[in-house]
Motif scaffolding. Sequence first.
Motif, PDB file in Angstrom:
ATOM      1  N   LEU A  83      -4.640  33.952  63.911  1.00  0.00           N
ATOM      2  CA  LEU A  83      -3.384  33.194  63.961  1.00  0.00           C
ATOM      3  C   LEU A  83      -3.302  32.229  65.135  1.00  0.00           C
ATOM      4  CD1 LEU A  83      -1.142  34.336  66.270  1.00  0.00           C
ATOM      5  CD2 LEU A  83      -1.116  36.271  64.704  1.00  0.00           C
ATOM      6  N   ASP A  84      -3.918  32.574  66.265  1.00  0.00           N
ATOM      7  CA  ASP A  84      -3.838  31.696  67.423  1.00  0.00           C
ATOM      8  C   ASP A  84      -4.797  30.515  67.336  1.00  0.00           C
ATOM      9  OD1 ASP A  84      -5.705  33.819  67.650  1.00  0.00           O
ATOM     10  OD2 ASP A  84      -5.919  33.501  69.789  1.00  0.00           O
ATOM     11  N   HIS A  85      -5.387  30.325  66.154  1.00  0.00           N
ATOM     12  CA  HIS A  85      -6.246  29.170  65.900  1.00  0.00           C
ATOM     13  C   HIS A  85      -5.774  28.363  64.692  1.00  0.00           C
ATOM     14  CE1 HIS A  85      -9.424  30.494  68.762  1.00  0.00           C
ATOM     15  NE2 HIS A  85      -8.787  31.630  68.557  1.00  0.00           N
ATOM     16  N   VAL A  86      -4.940  28.990  63.834  1.00  0.00           N
ATOM     17  CA  VAL A  86      -4.515  28.308  62.608  1.00  0.00           C
ATOM     18  C   VAL A  86      -3.022  28.003  62.537  1.00  0.00           C
ATOM     19  CG1 VAL A  86      -6.405  29.340  61.296  1.00  0.00           C
ATOM     20  CG2 VAL A  86      -4.158  30.427  61.259  1.00  0.00           C
ATOM     21  N   CYS A  87      -2.204  28.726  63.304  1.00  0.00           N
ATOM     22  CA  CYS A  87      -0.755  28.560  63.138  1.00  0.00           C
ATOM     23  C   CYS A  87      -0.268  27.177  63.527  1.00  0.00           C
ATOM     24  CB  CYS A  87       0.000  29.632  63.922  1.00  0.00           C
ATOM     25  SG  CYS A  87       0.099  31.210  63.039  1.00  0.00           S
ATOM     26  N   GLY A  88      -1.003  26.484  64.382  1.00  0.00           N
ATOM     27  CA  GLY A  88      -0.614  25.140  64.775  1.00  0.00           C
ATOM     28  C   GLY A  88      -0.885  24.085  63.720  1.00  0.00           C
ATOM     29  N   LEU A  89      -1.522  24.471  62.615  1.00  0.00           N
ATOM     30  CA  LEU A  89      -1.812  23.503  61.552  1.00  0.00           C
ATOM     31  C   LEU A  89      -0.574  23.107  60.775  1.00  0.00           C
ATOM     32  CD1 LEU A  89      -5.057  25.041  59.994  1.00  0.00           C
ATOM     33  CD2 LEU A  89      -4.904  22.995  61.435  1.00  0.00           C
ATOM     34  N   SER A  90       0.390  24.052  60.671  1.00  0.00           N
ATOM     35  CA  SER A  90       1.553  23.850  59.808  1.00  0.00           C
ATOM     36  C   SER A  90       2.815  24.307  60.515  1.00  0.00           C
ATOM     37  CB  SER A  90       1.384  24.648  58.506  1.00  0.00           C
ATOM     38  OG  SER A  90       0.193  24.284  57.840  1.00  0.00           O
ATOM     39  N   ASP A  91       3.964  23.862  59.996  1.00  0.00           N
ATOM     40  CA  ASP A  91       5.211  24.329  60.581  1.00  0.00           C
ATOM     41  C   ASP A  91       5.585  25.681  59.982  1.00  0.00           C
ATOM     42  OD1 ASP A  91       6.352  23.863  58.075  1.00  0.00           O
ATOM     43  OD2 ASP A  91       7.375  22.026  58.684  1.00  0.00           O
ATOM     44  N   VAL A  92       6.730  26.211  60.379  1.00  0.00           N
ATOM     45  CA  VAL A  92       7.107  27.552  59.967  1.00  0.00           C
ATOM     46  C   VAL A  92       7.293  27.652  58.457  1.00  0.00           C
ATOM     47  CG1 VAL A  92       9.593  27.195  60.266  1.00  0.00           C
ATOM     48  CG2 VAL A  92       8.623  29.494  60.573  1.00  0.00           C
ATOM     49  N   ALA A  93       7.559  26.544  57.792  1.00  0.00           N
ATOM     50  CA  ALA A  93       7.715  26.539  56.339  1.00  0.00           C
ATOM     51  C   ALA A  93       6.385  26.355  55.606  1.00  0.00           C
ATOM     52  CB  ALA A  93       8.690  25.442  55.925  1.00  0.00           C
ATOM     53  N   GLY A  94       5.315  26.106  56.347  1.00  0.00           N
ATOM     54  CA  GLY A  94       4.008  25.905  55.730  1.00  0.00           C
ATOM     55  C   GLY A  94       3.644  24.453  55.493  1.00  0.00           C
ATOM     56  N   LYS A  95       4.474  23.512  55.961  1.00  0.00           N
ATOM     57  CA  LYS A  95       4.180  22.089  55.787  1.00  0.00           C
ATOM     58  C   LYS A  95       3.098  21.643  56.765  1.00  0.00           C
ATOM     59  CE  LYS A  95       6.298  17.491  56.115  1.00  0.00           C
ATOM     60  NZ  LYS A  95       7.539  16.739  56.444  1.00  0.00           N
ATOM     61  N   ALA A  96       2.136  20.881  56.269  1.00  0.00           N
ATOM     62  CA  ALA A  96       1.030  20.400  57.099  1.00  0.00           C
ATOM     63  C   ALA A  96       1.535  19.491  58.207  1.00  0.00           C
ATOM     64  CB  ALA A  96       0.014  19.664  56.240  1.00  0.00           C
ATOM     65  N   LEU A  97       1.091  19.742  59.428  1.00  0.00           N
ATOM     66  CA  LEU A  97       1.471  18.912  60.573  1.00  0.00           C
ATOM     67  C   LEU A  97       0.469  17.797  60.832  1.00  0.00           C
ATOM     68  CD1 LEU A  97       2.679  21.742  63.009  1.00  0.00           C
ATOM     69  CD2 LEU A  97       4.090  20.149  61.678  1.00  0.00           C
ATOM     70  N   PHE A  98      -0.684  17.854  60.147  1.00  0.00           N
ATOM     71  CA  PHE A  98      -1.718  16.826  60.293  1.00  0.00           C
ATOM     72  C   PHE A  98      -2.009  16.289  58.885  1.00  0.00           C
ATOM     73  CE2 PHE A  98      -2.028  19.826  63.729  1.00  0.00           C
ATOM     74  CZ  PHE A  98      -2.085  19.013  64.846  1.00  0.00           C
ATOM     75  N   PRO A  99      -1.129  15.442  58.372  1.00  0.00           N
ATOM     76  CA  PRO A  99      -1.149  15.083  56.945  1.00  0.00           C
ATOM     77  C   PRO A  99      -2.376  14.318  56.495  1.00  0.00           C
ATOM     78  CG  PRO A  99       0.401  13.703  58.162  1.00  0.00           C
ATOM     79  CD  PRO A  99      -0.025  14.785  59.103  1.00  0.00           C
ATOM     80  N   ASN A 100      -3.092  13.679  57.416  1.00  0.00           N
ATOM     81  CA  ASN A 100      -4.253  12.886  57.019  1.00  0.00           C
ATOM     82  C   ASN A 100      -5.580  13.569  57.331  1.00  0.00           C
ATOM     83  OD1 ASN A 100      -2.577  10.686  56.187  1.00  0.00           O
ATOM     84  ND2 ASN A 100      -2.308  10.149  58.340  1.00  0.00           N
ATOM     85  N   ALA A 101      -5.514  14.841  57.716  1.00  0.00           N
ATOM     86  CA  ALA A 101      -6.723  15.545  58.137  1.00  0.00           C
ATOM     87  C   ALA A 101      -7.299  16.395  57.016  1.00  0.00           C
ATOM     88  CB  ALA A 101      -6.425  16.425  59.346  1.00  0.00           C
ATOM     89  N   THR A 102      -8.618  16.422  56.967  1.00  0.00           N
ATOM     90  CA  THR A 102      -9.336  17.398  56.151  1.00  0.00           C
ATOM     91  C   THR A 102      -9.692  18.580  57.044  1.00  0.00           C
ATOM     92  OG1 THR A 102     -10.254  15.718  54.682  1.00  0.00           O
ATOM     93  CG2 THR A 102     -11.399  17.837  54.768  1.00  0.00           C
TER      94      THR A 102
END
Length: 326
Positions: free
Chosen positions: A138-157
């Motif tokens: 979790l301390d490596h993946v939780c920053g990818l999305s917000d609490v609702a699961g929306k992607a925070l890096f929309p243009n990233a693969t």
Amino acid sequence: MKKDTTAIALSSLLLISSAWADAPAQIAQQVPGYYRLAVGQYEVTSLFDGYNDLSPSLLKGLSANKIRELLAENKINAERMPTSFNAFLINTGKHLVMIDSGAGHCVPQTAGKLLSNMEASGYHPEQVDTIFLTHLHLDHVCGLSDVAGKALFPNATVYVPQGEAEYWLDPAKEASAPENAKAYFAIAQKALSSYKASGHLKTFVPPASPIPEVQTAYAIGHTPGSTVYRFWSEGKAITFIGDLIHAPAIQFPHPDVSIRFDADAKNAILSRTREFNALVKDGDWMAAAHLPFPGVGHLTANHQGYSWNPAIYGPYRRATDVPLLK
């Protein structure tokens, strides 16, 4: 007329005290959490997402008394070992790559600073086009999305090592996991869900190179598919090792010490030793997720284990940018 020096001194002291009272201590603020260095033609930026404290009792392979002794030598609280959550950007000129994403909303008390520190560093999440994950804790993946699961890096693969995907993203593995571990499967799956839905989640098998600039290798043990990433430019290199180390005061002098988070302690120790020996031999920069920020430096070998030589703070520059005084 003779001056009353005592009265003057007292008056001055009162004035100074009054000035201090008008400037309250700024205990809530530090500085923006980013650090930049050059690796050949690549620009590397360390990003601070936050921190947490670990109990020394999590460490295995060394007596409690010896652990306390080592912590005391390093002026570290014997009950709470501080650990950083670090992520990293690599600007190769063709790609803006991020390694891991911190703990984000999963540790709201002390983490979730990744985006603000990225913005402070001059970059924006929309500019990130490639994300490599060392593993799916979790301390490596939780920053990818917000609490609702929306992607925070929309243009990233987002690239996930196959060994990690086969474990954390497999419903059968989740079903057979201990009850206290099931939540971690759900966290990883939710963090990646938006990227999967948009077709921006890909897997690969090390030593495959998803982009030309990176070399990959499995470093299993901490998790089933833990992976390290190496970027090389103009004779210089930096290797991102993820969670091969958590407690520098203990595991640098005693690399055979594991931590309870390791899924396979024996292989975690073997991976750490193998990678550390390669870093000492090659002289690469090393970047780690949980070393004190900025988490970048060099390793050297000593009589027992390894010594850590952290990056020296200074302006971003290449060695040839300044004259050499002789």
